[in-house]
Design an enzyme around this catalytic site. Structure first.
Site, PDB file in Angstrom:
ATOM      1  CB  SER A 268     -57.190  98.423  72.036  1.00 46.23           C
ATOM      2  OG  SER A 268     -56.538  98.612  70.951  1.00 46.23           O
TER       3      SER A 268
ATOM      4  CE  LYS B  21     -50.888 102.168  68.424  1.00 44.54           C
ATOM      5  NZ  LYS B  21     -50.169 100.800  67.928  1.00 44.54           N
TER       6      LYS B  21
ATOM      7  CE  LYS C 290     -52.618 100.759  63.317  1.00 48.06           C
ATOM      8  NZ  LYS C 290     -51.631  99.805  64.074  1.00 48.06           N
TER       9      LYS C 290
HETATM   10  S1  IVH Z   1     -51.957 105.003  74.844  1.00 45.09           S
HETATM   11  C1  IVH Z   1     -55.962 103.836  76.564  1.00 45.09           C
HETATM   12  N1  IVH Z   1     -49.783 105.822  73.809  1.00 45.09           N
HETATM   13  O1  IVH Z   1     -50.386 100.867  71.365  1.00 45.09           O
HETATM   14  C2  IVH Z   1     -54.702 104.364  75.845  1.00 45.09           C
HETATM   15  N2  IVH Z   1     -50.509 103.476  73.613  1.00 45.09           N
HETATM   16  O2  IVH Z   1     -53.006 100.022  69.876  1.00 45.09           O
HETATM   17  C3  IVH Z   1     -54.094 103.185  75.540  1.00 45.09           C
HETATM   18  N3  IVH Z   1     -48.876 102.097  72.264  1.00 45.09           N
HETATM   19  O3  IVH Z   1     -51.675  98.888  73.774  1.00 45.09           O
HETATM   20  C4  IVH Z   1     -52.705 103.310  75.126  1.00 45.09           C
HETATM   21  N4  IVH Z   1     -47.235 103.834  72.088  1.00 45.09           N
HETATM   22  O4  IVH Z   1     -49.241  99.075  73.400  1.00 45.09           O
HETATM   23  C5  IVH Z   1     -50.458 104.740  74.187  1.00 45.09           C
HETATM   24  N5  IVH Z   1     -47.873 106.902  73.112  1.00 45.09           N
HETATM   25  C6  IVH Z   1     -48.401 105.499  73.289  1.00 45.09           C
HETATM   26  C7  IVH Z   1     -48.533 104.392  72.578  1.00 45.09           C
HETATM   27  C8  IVH Z   1     -49.272 103.310  72.834  1.00 45.09           C
HETATM   28  C9  IVH Z   1     -47.462 102.553  71.687  1.00 45.09           C
HETATM   29  C10 IVH Z   1     -49.298 100.863  72.098  1.00 45.09           C
HETATM   30  C11 IVH Z   1     -49.913 100.284  73.530  1.00 45.09           C
HETATM   31  C12 IVH Z   1     -51.421  99.922  73.270  1.00 45.09           C
HETATM   32  C13 IVH Z   1     -51.539  99.829  71.774  1.00 45.09           C
HETATM   33  C14 IVH Z   1     -52.821 100.426  71.582  1.00 45.09           C
END
Ligand code: IVH
Length: 675
Positions: free
Chosen positions: A85, A118, A316
Site C-alpha cells: 500500500s 492517484k 491525499k
Molecule cells: S503505487 C508500492 N501509483 O493506490 C507502490 N498506486 O494506496 C504501490 N494507486 O493499491 C502503488 N494510483 O491501487 C501507485 N499512480 C499510482 C496509483 C496507485 C492509484 C492505488 C493502488 C494502490 C493504492 C495504494
C-alpha cells in the site's frame, strides 16, 4: 499438409501481432491507424483461420477476449512480490517531512521524484511470461489476490501479447483499472434505460465490473487500465522509475499523461497544486497525488515497512464525498415553478466546504435512491456543481423512517402541485401568484414577445418584488410615479417613460396575453392557436382537456397543463385584476398587431424549414414572420418542404434539400419573399 499447417500458424501469429498493434493504437493511444472495417477484416481472417485450424486457438488470441464461460468462484493467486500500500500525507508539512527524512536516510542534498495522479479505481497485477498474459489478479490482502484472468483479458487496454521482441521471461505489471467519467455517464444512462440500478460512482462500477464471475459481463463494461509500475521481474528493466514507465508504454500499456519528473519538496507541492486545479477537467476520478523517488537504487536502500514502501507517498486530495444525516427533505420551488426535493443535512465538511443541503433532483430520484428523512447518506460535491445525495447507508436507517412523497400543494403559495404526464418534474400551478415564481413570471410577462413593456429589466423587477410594490402582474398596472421614484436609479424621466410603456401594453392581443401568462408548455405558437381557434379568453379558460386536444397542434400534456393552470383560483384572480386594470384586445388572433400581418396570408399553404444563422432575424422572428403570413415551419427537410431558408453554417439540412430538389433561399431571397 504439415506445410500448410505451419503456414497457417505463421499467418495466425502475424495477424495476432498486427491486431494487438492496432488495438494499442485505438484503445491506448486513442490514435487509430486503420479504419474500423479494416480492423474487423483482420479479426475475421484470424477467426476463420482459427476455425479451420482449431489447434491454433489460444487464450492469447484477440478473438478470445470475450469468449469464456462463467466461473464458480475465484481462485486465489499468489503475487510474486507483495502488492504494498502507500503511506499517506494529509498536509504540506507531511510532504516536506517526507522529503527531509528521505534525504537524511540517503545522505543526499536533493532528490528527484516522479509525481503521478492517484487514480481512484482498483489495482490489478498482470503476470506476463515470454511476453504473454498468463494471469491477472486483484490485490486481495497484498500477498494473495483473486484470479481474474478471463476478466482482465476483456479489457482492451490490457495487452494480451507485449509489443516487444525480447520480453522478460517473467514480469508482473501493476496498475489501476478505472472507468473514465464519460464512459461512466454513458454506462449509467444505459442502465437507467434498462431499469437497472445505476452505479454510485466510477470506482464502485469498476470494482463491480472486474469481480464478475461471468467475463461476458466484464466485457460489456468500459474498463480502462492505467499502469503505474511493476512487481517482480526476471530482469531489471531500467535504472529509474520514469524508465520503467517508458518501457511499459513501449510494451503497449497506457501510462498516465500527467506523470512528471519533479525536483524536491517544492516540486512535489507544486505538482499537487496543479493536480488539484485540474481535477475537474480530468476524465477520471483521482483521490490524491503519488510521489515516488525516481532512482531505483535508492528503493532498496530505503526499504519498506510492513505495509508500504518508504520511497513513495500518497498525498491525499480533499475528499469530495462524506456521510451525514438527512434532517428533512424539503420541496423547493424554483422561479419557473419546478419543485425540487432538497435534502437539509446535518452540516458536514466535504473537501473543505461546509455542506448543509444537497439536491435530490426530482421525485423519481428520491425513490430510486430511496432517501428518507433520518437516513445517513453519502453526499458528493464535485467542482462547482450543487452537492448531491449519492446513496443511502441503509444499515443506519432509523426504525419507522417513511418513504418521502411530494406534497399535493405548493409549500410557498398553496396552489396545486402537478406532474405533467411526460415530465420528470413536479410543478406548482400557481404561476401568476406564487411568490417563489414572482420574478420569473414577471420577467416573462413583460418580455417583448409577451406584453412588451419597455424599460423593465430584471434588476428593476427584483426591486419591485423585494420592496413588495409588486406581487403579481396585475400590480404593475397600479404603479404610480411616486412608487417608482423611491427605487434605485429611477428619475422622473425614466419613471414617466416606464409608466407610459405600461399603459401602452394594455392594448394587446389575446394571443400575446395568453403567452404572457406563462402557462407551462404554452409558447407563442400554442397561444396563437388557442386565440385563433377559441376566439375569447373565456372560451380558453373554460375549455376542458377534450376540447383542447381537438385543436390543431395541441397534445394531451399541453391540454392538461392549460386546464390545471386555469383551475387555480389564485391564477383566475390575477387575470381578473389584469382585465379590470384595463388590459384589453380587439381581435383575438392579433392580426392588427403589426404591419407584417397586413401583408396578408401570402405564404398560405407553404412549408418552410429554417437552418443556419440569419443576420437580421432570429429563428423565432423568422418563424413568426412565416406564420404571420399563413405559412408553416417544420423541423426537418422532406419531400413536402417547399423552401429551405439557409443562413450561415447551414449543416446537413442544406445537403438534404439539395438531394431532394427543395429550393434553398438565402437571407435576401427570404426577405424578398416576405416582401
Ligand atoms: S503505487 C508500492 N501509483 O493506490 C507502490 N498506486 O494506496 C504501490 N494507486 O493499491 C502503488 N494510483 O491501487 C501507485 N499512480 C499510482 C496509483 C496507485 C492509484 C492505488 C493502488 C494502490 C493504492 C495504494
Amino acid at each position: 499438409m504439415a506445410d500448410s499447417a505451419s503456414h497457417a500458424a505463421a499467418r495466425a501469429e502475424a495477424l495476432r501481432r498486427s491486431i494487438e498493434h492496432h488495438n494499442h493504437r485505438y484503445y491506448v493511444l486513442d490514435d487509430p491507424e486503420i479504419a474500423d472495417a479494416e480492423y474487423d477484416r483482420l479479426m475475421d481472417e484470424l477467426a476463420s483461420l482459427e476455425a479451420e485450424h482449431p489447434e491454433l486457438i489460444s487464450v492469447h488470441s484477440p478473438t478470445q477476449r470475450v469468449g469464456s464461460r462463467p466461473l464458480e468462484g475465484f481462485e486465489p493467486s499468489q503475487h510474486d512480490r507483495p502488492m504494498l500500500s502507500l503511506a499517506n500525507a494529509f498536509s504540506r508539512e507531511d510532504v516536506v517531512e517526507f522529503d527531509r527524512r528521505l534525504r537524511r536516510n540517503l545522505a543526499v542534498d536533493a532528490l528527484t521524484y516522479v509525481g503521478e495522479p492517484k487514480l481512484d479505481g482498483l489495482s490489478i497485477n498482470l503476470r506476463y511470461e515470454q511476453g504473454r498474459l498468463v494471469e491477472a489478479a486483484t490485490r486481495g490482502d497484498g500477498e494473495v489476490g483473486e484470479q481474474i484472468t478471463a476478466n482482465a483479458r476483456t479489457i482492451r487496454s490490457v495487452p494480451l501479447i507485449l509489443l516487444t521482441d525480447n520480453p522478460p521471461q517473467r514480469v508482473e505489471v501493476r496498475g489501476e483499472v478505472v472507468i473514465r467519467r464519460r464512459d461512466f455517464e454513458a454506462l449509467n444512462r444505459q442502465r437507467l434505460a434498462r431499469d437497472q440500478r445505476p452505479f454510485a460512482n466510477p470506482r464502485n462500477a469498476a470494482a463491480g465490473s472486474l469481480r464478475q464471475l461471468d467475463p461476458r459481463i466484464t466485457a460489456a463494461r468500459p474498463l480502462t487500465l492505467f499502469v503505474f509500475g511493476i512487481g517482480a521481474s526476471s530482469e531489471a528493466l531500467a535504472e529509474d522509475h520514469l524508465g520503467i514507465l517508458r518501457v511499459l508504454g513501449d510494451w503497449g500499456f497506457r501510462v498516465n499523461q500527467r506523470v512528471e519528473r519533479v525536483e524536491g519538496a517544492d516540486g512535489l507541492l507544486d505538482y499537487h497544486d496543479r493536480l488539484v486545479a485540474e481535477r475537474d477537467d480530468l476524465d477520471y476520478e483521482i483521490d490524491g497525488a503519488v510521489y515516488k523517488v525516481n532512482d531505483i537504487a535508492a528503493w532498496s536502500e530505503l526499504g519498506t515497512t510492513a505495509r508500504a514502501p518508504r520511497w513513495a507517498l500518497a498525498h491525499k486530495l480533499p475528499a469530495r464525498e462524506a456521510t451525514t444525516v438527512v434532517e428533512s427533505i424539503l420541496p423547493s420551488v424554483g422561479r419557473t415553478g419546478v419543485i425540487t426535493p432538497v435534502a437539509a443535512l446535518q452540516d458536514v465538511n466535504v473537501g473543505g466546504v461546509t455542506v448543509g443541503r444537497a439536491t435530490l433532483h426530482n421525485l423519481d430520484e428520491v425513490h430510486r435512491k430511496d432517501v428518507r428523512e433520518g437516513d445517513t447518506v453519502m453526499v458528493r460535491r464535485a467542482g462547482d456543481v450543487i452537492p448531491e445525495v449519492v446513496s443511502v447507508v441503509t444499515s443506519k436507517r432509523p426504525p419507522g423512517a417513511e418513504a418521502w412523497s411530494m406534497p399535493a400543494h405548493c409549500p410557498v403559495c398553496g396552489s396545486e402541485v402537478v406532474r405533467l404526464d411526460d415530465e420528470a418534474a413536479h410543478r406548482c400551478m400557481g404561476g401568476l401568484f406564487c411568490p417563489a415564481q414572482r420574478v420569473g413570471a414577471l420577467m416573462h410577462f413583460v418580455s417583448r414577445r409577451a406584453m412588451d413593456i419597455d424599460g423593465l429589466g430584471e434588476k428593476l423587477v427584483r426591486q419591485l418584488v423585494e420592496t413588495e410594490r409588486v406581487r403579481t402582474a396585475a400590480d404593475l398596472y397600479q404603479l404610480s410615479c411616486s412608487d417608482l421614484l423611491g427605487l434605485e436609479r429611477m428619475g422622473e424621466k425614466s419613471a414617466g417613460n416606464l409608466l407610459r410603456s405600461i399603459e401602452a401594453s394594455k392594448q394587446t392581443t389575446l394571443a400575446r396575453f395568453l403567452f404572457a401568462l406563462g402557462i407551462s408548455q404554452v409558447g407563442e405558437v400554442t397561444a396563437r392557436v388557442l386565440a385563433r381557434e377559441l376566439g375569447s379568453l373565456n372560451a380558453v379558460m373554460n375549455a376542458d382537456e377534450e376540447a383542447l386536444v381537438a385543436l390543431p397542434d395541441i397534445g394531451p400534456v399541453v391540454a392538461q397543463s392549460i386546464t390545471r393552470f386555469f383551475e387555480q383560483t389564485t391564477n383566475r384572480q390575477v387575470i381578473e385584476g389584469l382585465l379590470s386594470a384595463g388590459v384589453t384586445w380587439d381581435d383575438p388572433t392579433g392580426r392588427q398587431e403589426n404591419a407584417t400581418d397586413d401583408a396578408g396570408r401570402t405564404l398560405e399553404g407553404l412549408t418552410f424549414v429554417l437552418t443556419g444563422t440569419l443576420e437580421n432575424l432570429t429563428r423565432d422572428e423568422a418563424r413568426a414572420a412565416i406564420e404571420a403570413r399563413g405559412g408553416k415551419v417544420t423541423g426537418s427537410v422532406s419531400g413536402r418542404t417547399n423552401y429551405l431558408v439557409a443562413g450561415s453554417d447551414p449543416g446537413s439540412k442544406r445537403d438534404k434539400a439539395e438531394t431532394l430538389g427543395v429550393p434553398v433561399l438565402d437571407e435576401d431571397g427570404f426577405q424578398a419573399m416576405l416582401g
